[in-house]
Design a protein around this motif. Structure first.
Motif, PDB file in Angstrom:
ATOM      1  N   TYR A 194      50.926  33.296  38.206  1.00  0.00           N
ATOM      2  CA  TYR A 194      50.280  31.850  38.570  1.00  0.00           C
ATOM      3  C   TYR A 194      49.348  31.400  37.599  1.00  0.00           C
ATOM      4  CZ  TYR A 194      48.155  27.948  41.348  1.00  0.00           C
ATOM      5  OH  TYR A 194      47.798  26.730  41.544  1.00  0.00           O
ATOM      6  N   LEU A 195      48.639  32.174  37.360  1.00  0.00           N
ATOM      7  CA  LEU A 195      47.294  31.699  36.520  1.00  0.00           C
ATOM      8  C   LEU A 195      47.842  31.649  34.939  1.00  0.00           C
ATOM      9  CD1 LEU A 195      44.601  34.243  37.704  1.00  0.00           C
ATOM     10  CD2 LEU A 195      44.727  31.655  37.885  1.00  0.00           C
ATOM     11  N   PHE A 196      48.789  32.607  34.577  1.00  0.00           N
ATOM     12  CA  PHE A 196      49.354  32.445  33.210  1.00  0.00           C
ATOM     13  C   PHE A 196      50.148  31.083  33.142  1.00  0.00           C
ATOM     14  CE2 PHE A 196      52.703  33.060  30.229  1.00  0.00           C
ATOM     15  CZ  PHE A 196      51.962  33.514  28.988  1.00  0.00           C
ATOM     16  N   GLY A 197      50.851  30.846  34.228  1.00  0.00           N
ATOM     17  CA  GLY A 197      51.949  29.670  34.170  1.00  0.00           C
ATOM     18  C   GLY A 197      50.921  28.208  34.037  1.00  0.00           C
ATOM     19  N   ARG A 198      49.805  28.212  34.750  1.00  0.00           N
ATOM     20  CA  ARG A 198      49.148  27.081  34.798  1.00  0.00           C
ATOM     21  C   ARG A 198      47.957  27.151  33.849  1.00  0.00           C
ATOM     22  NH1 ARG A 198      48.523  23.860  39.077  1.00  0.00           N
ATOM     23  NH2 ARG A 198      50.631  23.554  40.097  1.00  0.00           N
ATOM     24  N   GLN A 199      47.815  28.327  32.995  1.00  0.00           N
ATOM     25  CA  GLN A 199      46.737  28.256  31.792  1.00  0.00           C
ATOM     26  C   GLN A 199      45.505  28.313  32.451  1.00  0.00           C
ATOM     27  OE1 GLN A 199      47.644  25.753  28.539  1.00  0.00           O
ATOM     28  NE2 GLN A 199      49.636  26.460  28.291  1.00  0.00           N
ATOM     29  N   LEU A 200      45.351  28.835  33.576  1.00  0.00           N
ATOM     30  CA  LEU A 200      43.971  29.129  34.298  1.00  0.00           C
ATOM     31  C   LEU A 200      43.578  30.583  34.085  1.00  0.00           C
ATOM     32  CD1 LEU A 200      45.197  26.965  37.553  1.00  0.00           C
ATOM     33  CD2 LEU A 200      43.832  26.181  35.320  1.00  0.00           C
ATOM     34  N   ALA A 201      42.532  30.541  34.699  1.00  0.00           N
ATOM     35  CA  ALA A 201      41.692  31.919  34.808  1.00  0.00           C
ATOM     36  C   ALA A 201      40.661  31.997  36.351  1.00  0.00           C
ATOM     37  CB  ALA A 201      40.952  32.277  33.773  1.00  0.00           C
ATOM     38  N   THR A 202      40.332  32.983  36.593  1.00  0.00           N
ATOM     39  CA  THR A 202      39.556  33.124  37.943  1.00  0.00           C
ATOM     40  C   THR A 202      38.634  34.057  37.670  1.00  0.00           C
ATOM     41  OG1 THR A 202      39.443  33.042  40.354  1.00  0.00           O
ATOM     42  CG2 THR A 202      41.014  34.434  39.119  1.00  0.00           C
ATOM     43  N   SER A 203      37.422  33.985  38.196  1.00  0.00           N
ATOM     44  CA  SER A 203      36.402  35.117  38.380  1.00  0.00           C
ATOM     45  C   SER A 203      36.130  35.444  39.762  1.00  0.00           C
ATOM     46  CB  SER A 203      35.159  34.471  37.776  1.00  0.00           C
ATOM     47  OG  SER A 203      34.783  33.367  38.427  1.00  0.00           O
ATOM     48  N   HIS A 204      36.843  35.085  40.641  1.00  0.00           N
ATOM     49  CA  HIS A 204      36.712  35.279  42.139  1.00  0.00           C
ATOM     50  C   HIS A 204      38.005  35.005  42.844  1.00  0.00           C
ATOM     51  CE1 HIS A 204      35.063  33.824  46.130  1.00  0.00           C
ATOM     52  NE2 HIS A 204      35.273  35.212  46.348  1.00  0.00           N
ATOM     53  N   LEU A 205      38.203  36.473  43.604  1.00  0.00           N
ATOM     54  CA  LEU A 205      39.328  36.179  44.475  1.00  0.00           C
ATOM     55  C   LEU A 205      39.165  36.922  45.872  1.00  0.00           C
ATOM     56  CD1 LEU A 205      41.900  39.000  43.680  1.00  0.00           C
ATOM     57  CD2 LEU A 205      40.116  38.594  42.186  1.00  0.00           C
ATOM     58  N   THR A 206      39.703  36.458  46.881  1.00  0.00           N
ATOM     59  CA  THR A 206      39.474  36.909  48.243  1.00  0.00           C
ATOM     60  C   THR A 206      40.510  37.520  48.877  1.00  0.00           C
ATOM     61  OG1 THR A 206      37.640  35.353  48.641  1.00  0.00           O
ATOM     62  CG2 THR A 206      38.563  36.429  50.588  1.00  0.00           C
ATOM     63  N   TRP A 207      40.335  38.950  49.591  1.00  0.00           N
ATOM     64  CA  TRP A 207      41.337  39.474  50.218  1.00  0.00           C
ATOM     65  C   TRP A 207      41.138  39.435  51.672  1.00  0.00           C
ATOM     66  CZ3 TRP A 207      45.652  41.821  47.716  1.00  0.00           C
ATOM     67  CH2 TRP A 207      45.609  42.068  46.582  1.00  0.00           C
ATOM     68  N   GLN A 208      42.031  39.261  52.406  1.00  0.00           N
ATOM     69  CA  GLN A 208      42.078  39.065  53.878  1.00  0.00           C
ATOM     70  C   GLN A 208      43.037  40.177  54.457  1.00  0.00           C
ATOM     71  OE1 GLN A 208      43.501  35.764  56.245  1.00  0.00           O
ATOM     72  NE2 GLN A 208      41.224  35.598  57.025  1.00  0.00           N
ATOM     73  N   PHE A 209      42.314  41.218  55.290  1.00  0.00           N
ATOM     74  CA  PHE A 209      43.033  41.924  56.093  1.00  0.00           C
ATOM     75  C   PHE A 209      43.221  41.911  57.137  1.00  0.00           C
ATOM     76  CE2 PHE A 209      41.405  43.939  52.215  1.00  0.00           C
ATOM     77  CZ  PHE A 209      42.404  44.473  51.632  1.00  0.00           C
ATOM     78  N   CYS A 210      44.260  41.493  57.975  1.00  0.00           N
ATOM     79  CA  CYS A 210      44.364  41.091  59.322  1.00  0.00           C
ATOM     80  C   CYS A 210      45.277  42.173  60.095  1.00  0.00           C
ATOM     81  CB  CYS A 210      45.362  39.753  59.417  1.00  0.00           C
ATOM     82  SG  CYS A 210      44.683  38.549  58.378  1.00  0.00           S
ATOM     83  N   HIS A 211      44.619  42.220  61.488  1.00  0.00           N
ATOM     84  CA  HIS A 211      45.178  43.422  62.250  1.00  0.00           C
ATOM     85  C   HIS A 211      45.354  42.574  63.740  1.00  0.00           C
ATOM     86  CE1 HIS A 211      45.201  46.681  65.178  1.00  0.00           C
ATOM     87  NE2 HIS A 211      45.288  47.542  64.110  1.00  0.00           N
ATOM     88  N   ARG A 212      46.391  43.187  64.504  1.00  0.00           N
ATOM     89  CA  ARG A 212      46.935  42.421  65.466  1.00  0.00           C
ATOM     90  C   ARG A 212      45.838  42.484  66.767  1.00  0.00           C
ATOM     91  NH1 ARG A 212      51.797  46.188  67.272  1.00  0.00           N
ATOM     92  NH2 ARG A 212      50.859  48.121  67.271  1.00  0.00           N
ATOM     93  N   SER A 213      45.054  43.529  66.494  1.00  0.00           N
ATOM     94  CA  SER A 213      44.058  43.644  67.810  1.00  0.00           C
ATOM     95  C   SER A 213      42.533  43.623  67.248  1.00  0.00           C
ATOM     96  CB  SER A 213      44.140  45.195  68.259  1.00  0.00           C
ATOM     97  OG  SER A 213      45.744  45.326  68.484  1.00  0.00           O
ATOM     98  N   HIS A 214      42.193  43.279  65.980  1.00  0.00           N
ATOM     99  CA  HIS A 214      40.839  42.876  65.423  1.00  0.00           C
ATOM    100  C   HIS A 214      40.779  41.855  64.704  1.00  0.00           C
ATOM    101  CE1 HIS A 214      40.102  47.122  66.765  1.00  0.00           C
ATOM    102  NE2 HIS A 214      41.257  47.395  66.447  1.00  0.00           N
TER     103      HIS A 214
END
Length: 298
Positions: free
Chosen positions: A263-283
């Protein structure tokens, strides 16, 4: 993905994601032997090859599926998840051409007139799309034609433009009752339908049906609204069961990172921050923020 191209460089390319309802759940699996089915109205509607090898068929009830295998992972069809996925794929396709039109629920139309030279013609573009889709875990049927609706029809029928007149009517993007009515008239192929007087078709099936046929054949213009995705990336992977081994996260996380880099390459963009989200059905979900010393795209 099965090619449906000829040596001609047609202006419209359709990517039809026929298995999208299934692949939104299975694309995070690597070399799994888990049978996966997606249900609609309490019946199996989509299934992976593992489930098919066990004898599970579209239309089976879940009772039948569980009788054949007690290890089946079943998901209810999620139209919202599919819409998010096809929207993400539209952003992914942006790296091939800025002229991407979303045709709900499962298709993309690409105006490729301005990008064929960049990829060395239709075959080069096709090869690049094949490789790119394989990395995302999605698959598509491809059709190329002079008009958007013809490209969609050829993708669904898996025919070349030379064989357009012989396409069965069941692949037309129209209501099923029209197909049934035409079948009762002895009309089963596109060439037979187009030979009928449009005035009669208009009286029997309405102006919208005739308009569709005229856009399909190019008799009437078919202007398309192109998506303009904002520079925001989001993607997700759903697991068929609980993850109790950290190593099981490696493949899906690499897949998601690959999508972000593409995605970044196709848009000629760069990022210095990304967020991972881990979801659990009970938490509650857990967030993990990753910061880079400088903006990167790979």
């Amino acid at each position: 993905m099965t090619p449906c191209l000829t040596e001609l460089d047609y202006p419209w390319l359709c990517l039809h994601f026929e298995s999208l309802p299934l692949e939104v759940y299975t694309r995070g699996l690597a070399g799994t032997d888990t049978p996966v089915v997606v249900t609609e109205r309490n019946r199996v509607a989509w299934l992976n090859d593992i489930a098919a090898d066990l004898g599970i068929l579209p239309g089976n009830s879940m009772d039948t599926a569980y009788t054949l295998s007690n290890s089946v992972s079943a998901f209810e069809r999620d139209a919202t998840r599919e819409h998010v996925a096809i929207t993400q794929l539209a952003g992914w396709a942006y790296k091939y051409t800025p002229n991407v039109s979303l045709l709900a629920p499962h298709s993309l139309l690409l105006d490729i007139r301005g990008c064929l030279k960049l990829f060395g013609g239709m075959e080069g573009l096709y090869s690049s799309i094949v490789d790119g889709l394989e990395a995302t875990g999605y698959s598509a049927l491809v059709g190329a034609a002079p008009t958007p609706m013809a490209a969609l029809l050829l993708a669904r029928a898996q025919k070349t433009y030379a064989n357009l007149p012989e396409v069965p009517l069941e692949y037309l993007d129209v209501d099923s009752h029209i197909i049934d009515a035409l079948g009762q008239m002895g009309i089963s192929r596109l060439s037979e339908l187009l030979a009928l007087p449009k005035s009669g078709l208009n009286r029997r099936f309405g102006v919208f049906f005739v308009d569709y046929l005229q856009r399909l054949t190019g008799e009437r213009p078919d202007p398309r609204k192109f998506v303009d995705p904002s520079p925001h990336f989001f993607s997700e992977i759903t697991f068929p069961g609980d993850v109790d081994d950290m190593h099981a996260l490696v493949f899906p996380m690499r897949r998601l990172l690959g999508e972000l880099c593409s995605y970044l390459f196709g848009r000629q963009l760069a990022t210095s921050h990304l967020t991972w989200q881990f979801c659990h059905r009970s938490h509650p979900p857990r967030l993990m923020n990753v910061y880079l010393a400088s903006p990167e795209c790979d």
